[in-house]
Design a protein around this motif. Structure first.
Motif, mmCIF file in Angstrom:
data_model
loop_
_atom_site.group_PDB
_atom_site.id
_atom_site.type_symbol
_atom_site.label_atom_id
_atom_site.label_comp_id
_atom_site.label_asym_id
_atom_site.label_seq_id
_atom_site.Cartn_x
_atom_site.Cartn_y
_atom_site.Cartn_z
ATOM 1 N N THR A 66 0.810 -1.214 0.000
ATOM 2 C CA THR A 66 0.000 0.000 0.000
ATOM 3 C C THR A 66 0.845 1.267 0.000
ATOM 4 O OG1 THR A 66 -0.199 -0.304 2.406
ATOM 5 C CG2 THR A 66 -2.051 -1.015 1.058
ATOM 6 N N ALA A 67 2.147 1.156 0.259
ATOM 7 C CA ALA A 67 3.026 2.331 0.280
ATOM 8 C C ALA A 67 3.780 2.521 -1.028
ATOM 9 C CB ALA A 67 4.030 2.212 1.428
ATOM 10 N N LEU A 68 3.621 1.594 -1.979
ATOM 11 C CA LEU A 68 4.398 1.654 -3.214
ATOM 12 C C LEU A 68 3.931 2.784 -4.117
ATOM 13 C CD1 LEU A 68 4.602 -2.163 -4.049
ATOM 14 C CD2 LEU A 68 6.303 -0.748 -2.863
ATOM 15 N N ARG A 69 4.894 3.401 -4.803
ATOM 16 C CA ARG A 69 4.594 4.483 -5.729
ATOM 17 C C ARG A 69 5.422 4.312 -7.003
ATOM 18 N NH1 ARG A 69 1.351 4.716 -2.405
ATOM 19 N NH2 ARG A 69 0.607 6.482 -1.140
ATOM 20 N N GLY A 70 4.971 4.925 -8.091
ATOM 21 C CA GLY A 70 5.750 4.984 -9.317
ATOM 22 C C GLY A 70 6.122 3.616 -9.862
ATOM 23 N N ALA A 71 7.410 3.442 -10.167
ATOM 24 C CA ALA A 71 7.898 2.206 -10.769
ATOM 25 C C ALA A 71 7.697 1.012 -9.846
ATOM 26 C CB ALA A 71 9.375 2.352 -11.127
ATOM 27 N N ASP A 72 7.824 1.218 -8.538
ATOM 28 C CA ASP A 72 7.622 0.118 -7.588
ATOM 29 C C ASP A 72 6.169 -0.357 -7.604
ATOM 30 O OD1 ASP A 72 10.270 0.120 -6.781
ATOM 31 O OD2 ASP A 72 9.913 1.541 -5.138
ATOM 32 N N LYS A 73 5.253 0.578 -7.730
ATOM 33 C CA LYS A 73 3.833 0.223 -7.824
ATOM 34 C C LYS A 73 3.561 -0.557 -9.107
ATOM 35 C CE LYS A 73 -0.738 2.407 -8.229
ATOM 36 N NZ LYS A 73 -1.470 3.694 -8.197
ATOM 37 N N ARG A 74 4.136 -0.119 -10.217
ATOM 38 C CA ARG A 74 3.944 -0.828 -11.496
ATOM 39 C C ARG A 74 4.550 -2.229 -11.431
ATOM 40 N NH1 ARG A 74 5.040 4.421 -13.254
ATOM 41 N NH2 ARG A 74 7.239 3.923 -13.686
ATOM 42 N N ALA A 75 5.681 -2.362 -10.750
ATOM 43 C CA ALA A 75 6.297 -3.678 -10.597
ATOM 44 C C ALA A 75 5.389 -4.602 -9.790
ATOM 45 C CB ALA A 75 7.657 -3.544 -9.918
ATOM 46 N N TRP A 76 4.735 -4.052 -8.776
ATOM 47 C CA TRP A 76 3.793 -4.860 -7.996
ATOM 48 C C TRP A 76 2.608 -5.300 -8.854
ATOM 49 C CZ3 TRP A 76 2.541 -8.135 -4.562
ATOM 50 C CH2 TRP A 76 1.222 -8.300 -4.165
ATOM 51 N N GLN A 77 2.116 -4.414 -9.697
ATOM 52 C CA GLN A 77 0.984 -4.759 -10.550
ATOM 53 C C GLN A 77 1.356 -5.829 -11.574
ATOM 54 O OE1 GLN A 77 0.045 -0.705 -11.717
ATOM 55 N NE2 GLN A 77 -1.753 -0.660 -10.358
ATOM 56 N N ALA A 78 2.647 -5.957 -11.884
ATOM 57 C CA ALA A 78 3.107 -7.069 -12.724
ATOM 58 C C ALA A 78 3.152 -8.361 -11.915
ATOM 59 C CB ALA A 78 4.478 -6.763 -13.305
ATOM 60 N N ASP A 79 3.549 -8.266 -10.643
ATOM 61 C CA ASP A 79 3.597 -9.439 -9.767
ATOM 62 C C ASP A 79 2.204 -9.903 -9.357
ATOM 63 O OD1 ASP A 79 6.315 -9.805 -9.689
ATOM 64 O OD2 ASP A 79 6.621 -8.622 -7.866
ATOM 65 N N CYS A 80 1.237 -8.988 -9.420
ATOM 66 C CA CYS A 80 -0.131 -9.262 -8.981
ATOM 67 C C CYS A 80 -1.069 -8.980 -10.156
ATOM 68 C CB CYS A 80 -0.457 -8.375 -7.774
ATOM 69 S SG CYS A 80 -2.080 -8.675 -7.026
ATOM 70 N N ALA A 81 -1.149 -9.933 -11.079
ATOM 71 C CA ALA A 81 -1.894 -9.730 -12.328
ATOM 72 C C ALA A 81 -3.397 -9.767 -12.094
ATOM 73 C CB ALA A 81 -1.502 -10.803 -13.340
ATOM 74 N N MET A 82 -4.128 -9.012 -12.924
ATOM 75 C CA MET A 82 -5.580 -8.894 -12.790
ATOM 76 C C MET A 82 -6.266 -9.409 -14.046
ATOM 77 S SD MET A 82 -7.563 -7.386 -10.347
ATOM 78 C CE MET A 82 -9.133 -6.581 -10.098
ATOM 79 N N ILE A 83 -7.297 -10.236 -13.840
ATOM 80 C CA ILE A 83 -8.156 -10.727 -14.916
ATOM 81 C C ILE A 83 -9.554 -10.203 -14.648
ATOM 82 C CG2 ILE A 83 -9.134 -12.784 -16.009
ATOM 83 C CD1 ILE A 83 -6.616 -14.290 -14.971
ATOM 84 N N PHE A 84 -10.197 -9.640 -15.685
ATOM 85 C CA PHE A 84 -11.474 -8.979 -15.493
ATOM 86 C C PHE A 84 -12.622 -9.766 -16.112
ATOM 87 C CE2 PHE A 84 -8.110 -5.824 -15.561
ATOM 88 C CZ PHE A 84 -8.399 -5.025 -14.466
ATOM 89 N N GLN A 85 -13.825 -9.499 -15.642
ATOM 90 C CA GLN A 85 -15.020 -10.166 -16.162
ATOM 91 C C GLN A 85 -15.210 -9.897 -17.649
ATOM 92 O OE1 GLN A 85 -18.625 -9.197 -14.037
ATOM 93 N NE2 GLN A 85 -19.954 -9.898 -15.675
ATOM 94 N N GLN A 86 -14.940 -8.676 -18.082
ATOM 95 C CA GLN A 86 -15.168 -8.293 -19.475
ATOM 96 C C GLN A 86 -13.912 -8.395 -20.324
ATOM 97 O OE1 GLN A 86 -18.140 -7.994 -20.560
ATOM 98 N NE2 GLN A 86 -19.062 -8.109 -18.522
ATOM 99 N N PHE A 87 -12.911 -9.153 -19.851
ATOM 100 C CA PHE A 87 -11.713 -9.539 -20.604
ATOM 101 C C PHE A 87 -10.710 -8.401 -20.808
ATOM 102 C CE2 PHE A 87 -15.339 -11.735 -23.029
ATOM 103 C CZ PHE A 87 -15.543 -12.667 -22.014
ATOM 104 N N ASN A 88 -11.178 -7.174 -21.125
ATOM 105 C CA ASN A 88 -10.299 -6.017 -21.338
ATOM 106 C C ASN A 88 -9.240 -6.279 -22.410
ATOM 107 O OD1 ASN A 88 -11.801 -4.908 -19.298
ATOM 108 N ND2 ASN A 88 -10.050 -4.143 -18.133
ATOM 109 N N LEU A 89 -9.634 -6.928 -23.498
ATOM 110 C CA LEU A 89 -8.751 -7.131 -24.635
ATOM 111 C C LEU A 89 -8.927 -5.984 -25.628
ATOM 112 C CD1 LEU A 89 -9.401 -10.938 -25.262
ATOM 113 C CD2 LEU A 89 -7.607 -9.908 -23.854
ATOM 114 N N VAL A 90 -7.998 -5.888 -26.574
ATOM 115 C CA VAL A 90 -8.152 -4.946 -27.689
ATOM 116 C C VAL A 90 -8.843 -5.725 -28.803
ATOM 117 C CG1 VAL A 90 -7.002 -3.381 -29.285
ATOM 118 C CG2 VAL A 90 -6.031 -3.777 -26.997
#
Length: 270
Positions: A66-90
C-alpha cells in the motif's frame, strides 16, 4: 506470503470494504463470494493498487504494497496480475499481440508505440496460448473469438507477466456453464502446476467448493466467512448472501447437468 490487515475503503459516507483481514501463508486458490455490492471487486482492486485504500495495509513477502509508488507500484501490478469479467482485450488486435501486452510494463515507450516484441516473447506467448488450448487462434482478431476463448486470452496475458498472484474478478460471470468450467479448470491448473496464488471473485457456490482451497464470504463490506470449502454449508451461504430459507443452491449452479433446471446466475437479493 500475503497479509491484508484491517483494509478499508470508503467512498464518501459509504464503506465498500470494512476492516478486511486475511492472511495467506502459502500458495493456494481462494474464492471470494458474496452478493452484488459486498465489496469483492473493491477488495481485489485495492490488492492490485488499481484503487487506493482508505486505511489498513497489504504486505507481500514483507513489502508494504500500500506504500508503493511509481515504478515500484507498477512492478507490484506485474507481480499481482488482474483478470477482469469483461476480458479487457483490444478487440481488433490479434490474439498473440493481446497476450504480448502483458509485457508492456518492462518494455520501452518506443517499442510500445511501434508494437515491437522480441522473438522470445512471441514464442513464449504462443506457448502459453498452447497451454490454454487456443494456440490455433493466435493470428485471429480477439473479437472473432467466443467469450470463453477471450477469457483464456486474458489469462494468457496475465501469465505473460509471470505474476506471483493472479486476481480474477468474476472471471466466469458472463460465460455459459461449459466455458465457465474450462476457464476455472485453467485457473486451477495454473495454481497447481505453477504454484501461484489465485484469488477469484465468484458468484456460484458450487464453483467455490469445487475449485478453491479456501472460501471467503463478504457481506456489506465485511468478511463474514473464512473457511474450507466443506465448511460452506447451505446455512453459511444464507448468512453470506443475507438470504432467507427460500434460498436455493441449484439456482446458482454452473454444473452442466443443472442447465435447463436453473440459471448460472445467482438469484439472491441484489
Amino acid at each position: 506470503m500475503l497479509r491484508i490487515e484491517q483494509l478499508t475503503k470508503k467512498f464518501g459516507s459509504n464503506t465498500a470494504v470494512d476492516a478486511a483481514t486475511i492472511e495467506v501463508d502459502r500458495p493456494m486458490m481462494i474464492g471470494i463470494i458474496g452478493r452484488s455490492g459486498a465489496g469483492k471487486s473493491t477488495l481485489l482492486r485495492m490488492l492490485n493498487r488499481l484503487t487506493d485504500h482508505t486505511s489498513g495495509s497489504v504486505t507481500f513477502e514483507g513489502r508494504d504494497v500500500t506504500a508503493l509508488r511509481g515504478a515500484d507500484k507498477r512492478a507490484w501490478q506485474a507481480d499481482c496480475a488482474m483478470i477482469f469479467q469483461q476480458f479487457n482485450l483490444v478487440p481488433r488486435m490479434d490474439v498473440v499481440s493481446n497476450v504480448l501486452h502483458g509485457t508492456l510494463n518492462r518494455r520501452s515507450t518506443l517499442a510500445t508505440m511501434f508494437n515491437l516484441f522480441p522473438t522470445e516473447d512471441i514464442h513464449r506467448a504462443i506457448d502459453i496460448l498452447d497451454r490454454l488450448g487456443i494456440a490455433d487462434h493466435a493470428p485471429k482478431r480477439a473479437e472473432a473469438l467466443s467469450g470463453g476463448q477471450q477469457q483464456r486470452v486474458a489469462i494468457a496475458r496475465a501469465l505473460m507477466q509471470d505474476p506471483k498472484i493472479i486476481l480474477a474478478d468474476e472471471p466466469i460471470a458472463s460465460l455459459d456453464p461449459m466455458n465457465a468450467q474450462i476457464v476455472m479448470d485453467a485457473l486451477r491448473r495454473i495454481h497447481e502446476e505453477d504454484g501461484r496464488t489465485v484469488i477469484a471473485n465468484l458468484h456460484t457456490l458450487d464453483t467455490a467448493r469445487r475449485y478453491c482451497d479456501r472460501v471467503i464470504g463478504m457481506l456489506h463490506g465485511r468478511i463474514v466467512f473464512d473457511g474450507r470449502p466443506e465448511q460452506l454449508t447451505t446455512g453459511a451461504a444464507r448468512d453470506i448472501y443475507g438470504a432467507d430459507a427460500s434460498f436455493s443452491e441449484e439456482a446458482t449452479s454452473t454444473q452442466l447437468d443443472a442447465v435447463g433446471r436453473a440459471s448460472n446466475v445467482a438469484t439472491v437479493p441484489a
